[in-house]
Design a protein around this motif. Structure first.
Motif, PDB file in Angstrom:
ATOM      1  N   PHE A 116     -12.120   8.972  -5.076  1.00 19.82           N
ATOM      2  CA  PHE A 116     -11.858   9.306  -3.673  1.00 19.82           C
ATOM      3  C   PHE A 116     -13.033  10.121  -3.142  1.00 19.82           C
ATOM      4  CE2 PHE A 116      -7.758   8.625  -5.557  1.00 19.82           C
ATOM      5  CZ  PHE A 116      -6.997   8.032  -4.563  1.00 19.82           C
ATOM      6  N   TRP A 117     -13.535   9.747  -1.957  1.00 24.24           N
ATOM      7  CA  TRP A 117     -14.575  10.497  -1.271  1.00 24.24           C
ATOM      8  C   TRP A 117     -13.952  11.128  -0.031  1.00 24.24           C
ATOM      9  CZ3 TRP A 117     -15.431   5.896  -3.672  1.00 24.24           C
ATOM     10  CH2 TRP A 117     -16.472   5.849  -4.600  1.00 24.24           C
ATOM     11  N   PRO A 118     -13.900  12.460   0.048  1.00 26.12           N
ATOM     12  CA  PRO A 118     -13.347  13.110   1.236  1.00 26.12           C
ATOM     13  C   PRO A 118     -14.195  12.787   2.467  1.00 26.12           C
ATOM     14  CG  PRO A 118     -13.520  14.659  -0.586  1.00 26.12           C
ATOM     15  CD  PRO A 118     -14.265  13.424  -0.992  1.00 26.12           C
ATOM     16  N   LEU A 119     -13.532  12.455   3.564  1.00 26.26           N
ATOM     17  CA  LEU A 119     -14.210  12.156   4.821  1.00 26.26           C
ATOM     18  C   LEU A 119     -13.932  13.223   5.881  1.00 26.26           C
ATOM     19  CD1 LEU A 119     -13.510   8.312   5.028  1.00 26.26           C
ATOM     20  CD2 LEU A 119     -15.558   9.468   4.147  1.00 26.26           C
ATOM     21  N   THR A 120     -13.099  14.197   5.532  1.00 27.68           N
ATOM     22  CA  THR A 120     -12.800  15.311   6.426  1.00 27.68           C
ATOM     23  C   THR A 120     -12.853  16.599   5.611  1.00 27.68           C
ATOM     24  OG1 THR A 120     -10.436  14.985   6.019  1.00 27.68           O
ATOM     25  CG2 THR A 120     -11.332  14.008   8.031  1.00 27.68           C
ATOM     26  N   ARG A 121     -13.110  17.712   6.290  1.00 24.93           N
ATOM     27  CA  ARG A 121     -13.118  19.009   5.621  1.00 24.93           C
ATOM     28  C   ARG A 121     -11.721  19.590   5.555  1.00 24.93           C
ATOM     29  NH1 ARG A 121     -17.756  19.657   8.582  1.00 24.93           N
ATOM     30  NH2 ARG A 121     -19.591  19.968   7.315  1.00 24.93           N
TER      31      ARG A 121
END
Length: 190
Positions: free
Chosen positions: A93-98
């Motif tokens: 999983f790559w986070p796209l939001t902080r």
């Protein structure tokens, strides 16, 4: 007076509101965390009540920042997301939001690298809703008693109270998922 004619008190008021909104928090939530009435926080933010130094530690803690971050001029944060990928089993999983400014929702790009055998025992149930958009590959989604195959360009949204599990069909799957706090905890952090 400061160079930009903003007083320290005005800066703190502005920062309180910015940080609260950025974190998707209500006046009620921040006031509760800070141990004060909602009306008091509202008056502090709007300038109808004078800010005292003893307000700062509780408000800073309620917003998850230091008192200095309320007092010092705000330096704009680099808007690019550079979080490290998270591996969970065979998925990445790559986070796209902080942070979840939109009601605690977080967006992730994820990869299911190979065919994955799924059965009813793999299905999970938790609070919230999941939203998934397939970028490439074919996503196999078990949703209760149903089996769905999603093609690139298709999206699905469902209640997470329905048992669910996902896997890849014949080739890796890349997708975007938007999860609430419960879904993120189950899918990303296990």
């Amino acid at each position: 007076m400061l160079a930009n004619d903003e007083s320290a008190e005005d800066r703190v008021r502005r920062r309180l509101r910015e940080l609260r909104i950025d974190r998707g928090l209500t006046l009620e939530a921040v006031a509760s965390r800070a141990g004060m009435d909602t009306s008091t926080l509202s008056r502090l933010e709007s300038g109808r009540r004078r800010l005292a130094l003893d307000h700062l530690p509780a408000l800073a803690a309620a917003l998850g920042v230091s008192s200095d971050e309320l007092l010092l001029p705000h330096t704009p944060e680099d808007p690019r997301i550079r979080a490290e990928p998270v591996r969970r089993g065979d998925m990445t999983f790559w986070p796209l939001t902080r942070r979840g400014a939109a009601g605690g929702l977080h967006a992730f790009k994820f990869l299911i690298p190979h065919r994955r055998e799924l059965g009813p025992a793999d299905q999970r149930v938790h609070d919230g809703h999941d939203w998934i958009y397939v970028l490439s590959g074919r996503l196999r989604l078990l949703l209760g008693d149903d089996e769905l195959i999603l093609e690139p360009g298709e999206a699905v949204e469902f209640s997470c109270r329905t048992p669910h599990a996902m896997g890849a069909v014949e080739e890796p799957v890349e997708a975007i998922g938007i999860f609430g706090p419960h879904g993120e905890r189950v899918h990303v952090h296990g």
